[in-house]
Design an enzyme around this catalytic site. Structure first.
Site, PDB file in Angstrom:
ATOM      1  N   ASP A  32       0.853  -1.188   0.000  1.00 34.78           N
ATOM      2  CA  ASP A  32       0.000   0.000   0.000  1.00 34.78           C
ATOM      3  C   ASP A  32       0.894   1.244   0.000  1.00 34.78           C
ATOM      4  O   ASP A  32       1.860   1.308   0.760  1.00 34.78           O
ATOM      5  CB  ASP A  32      -0.899  -0.026   1.238  1.00 34.78           C
ATOM      6  CG  ASP A  32      -2.050   0.953   1.179  1.00 34.78           C
ATOM      7  OD1 ASP A  32      -1.826   2.124   0.810  1.00 34.78           O
ATOM      8  OD2 ASP A  32      -3.172   0.557   1.509  1.00 34.78           O
ATOM      9  N   ASN A  88     -13.499  -3.953   2.760  1.00 31.13           N
ATOM     10  CA  ASN A  88     -14.632  -3.042   2.954  1.00 31.13           C
ATOM     11  C   ASN A  88     -15.528  -3.045   1.720  1.00 31.13           C
ATOM     12  O   ASN A  88     -15.033  -3.103   0.594  1.00 31.13           O
ATOM     13  CB  ASN A  88     -14.127  -1.616   3.197  1.00 31.13           C
ATOM     14  CG  ASN A  88     -13.171  -1.534   4.372  1.00 31.13           C
ATOM     15  OD1 ASN A  88     -13.345  -2.209   5.376  1.00 31.13           O
ATOM     16  ND2 ASN A  88     -12.145  -0.708   4.243  1.00 31.13           N
ATOM     17  N   GLN A  95     -15.217   1.809   2.191  1.00 27.23           N
ATOM     18  CA  GLN A  95     -14.642   1.572   0.876  1.00 27.23           C
ATOM     19  C   GLN A  95     -14.498   2.895   0.134  1.00 27.23           C
ATOM     20  O   GLN A  95     -15.450   3.653   0.010  1.00 27.23           O
ATOM     21  CB  GLN A  95     -15.511   0.609   0.061  1.00 27.23           C
ATOM     22  CG  GLN A  95     -14.893   0.225  -1.271  1.00 27.23           C
ATOM     23  CD  GLN A  95     -15.749  -0.765  -2.056  1.00 27.23           C
ATOM     24  OE1 GLN A  95     -16.920  -0.988  -1.753  1.00 27.23           O
ATOM     25  NE2 GLN A  95     -15.155  -1.350  -3.082  1.00 27.23           N
ATOM     26  N   HIS A 101     -10.693  -5.281  -2.934  1.00 25.97           N
ATOM     27  CA  HIS A 101      -9.315  -5.502  -2.503  1.00 25.97           C
ATOM     28  C   HIS A 101      -9.315  -5.871  -1.033  1.00 25.97           C
ATOM     29  O   HIS A 101     -10.235  -5.551  -0.301  1.00 25.97           O
ATOM     30  CB  HIS A 101      -8.423  -4.291  -2.779  1.00 25.97           C
ATOM     31  CG  HIS A 101      -8.884  -3.021  -2.150  1.00 25.97           C
ATOM     32  ND1 HIS A 101      -9.973  -2.299  -2.620  1.00 25.97           N
ATOM     33  CD2 HIS A 101      -8.418  -2.335  -1.084  1.00 25.97           C
ATOM     34  CE1 HIS A 101     -10.139  -1.226  -1.868  1.00 25.97           C
ATOM     35  NE2 HIS A 101      -9.212  -1.230  -0.924  1.00 25.97           N
ATOM     36  N   HIS A 103      -7.003  -5.764   2.470  1.00 28.13           N
ATOM     37  CA  HIS A 103      -5.846  -5.211   3.180  1.00 28.13           C
ATOM     38  C   HIS A 103      -5.256  -6.274   4.098  1.00 28.13           C
ATOM     39  O   HIS A 103      -5.992  -6.943   4.827  1.00 28.13           O
ATOM     40  CB  HIS A 103      -6.263  -4.034   4.058  1.00 28.13           C
ATOM     41  CG  HIS A 103      -6.732  -2.838   3.319  1.00 28.13           C
ATOM     42  ND1 HIS A 103      -5.904  -1.765   3.062  1.00 28.13           N
ATOM     43  CD2 HIS A 103      -7.928  -2.521   2.788  1.00 28.13           C
ATOM     44  CE1 HIS A 103      -6.583  -0.841   2.411  1.00 28.13           C
ATOM     45  NE2 HIS A 103      -7.835  -1.279   2.219  1.00 28.13           N
TER      46      HIS A 103
END
Length: 139
Positions: A32, A88, A95, A101, A103
């Site tokens: 990230d 999310n 989100q 995606h 995390h």
């Protein structure tokens, strides 16, 4: 299928450079660029799905084993005390990028990054009614 205007489709499929840590035919896992902690990674499907409600079951079934693999590596490399696996769906859930995606967030006892909520209270009858509604919907 990918979406031309989706930044995560482009990141997942190598259109833009990333710090990729794992890639296979279905996913690209990248660090990230705005991490909660060192080692914070994102599992990005190469196909576009806005959220969990759109992903096909076959692709979805591959995410948790991959999350385990990435979390294990992150823990070993960073020496973190724990790991959050977070996904999310919708703005109410946090989100902000509408490409599914996951995390993988390394957590440290003193990192001051908290995922908290104010617990709500429901009666036994309300919980039982909700459980019944959900069982009926699930089938």
């Amino acid at each position: 299928m990918t979406k031309d205007d989706c930044i995560f489709c482009k990141l997942a499929n190598g259109v833009f450079p990333t710090n990729s840590i794992y890639e296979d035919e279905n996913f690209n896992v990248i660090l990230d660029v705005s991490p909660a902690n060192r080692g914070h990674a994102l599992i990005l499907p190469k196909q576009h799905f806005d959220n969990i409600f759109e992903i096909d079951d076959e692709t979805a079934s591959k995410i948790m084993p991959l999350a385990k693999k990435i979390a294990t590596a992150v823990k070993k490399v960073t020496g973190c005390d724990g790991v959050n696996v977070q996904q999310n769906n919708g703005t109410a859930a946090g989100q902000s990028v509408f490409h599914l995606h996951v995390h993988i967030i390394p957590r440290f006892d003193d990192d001051k990054f908290k995922l908290v909520w104010d617990p709500k209270s429901f009666s036994d009858e309300e919980l039982a009614a909700t459980a019944e509604e959900l069982r009926a919907e699930i089938g």
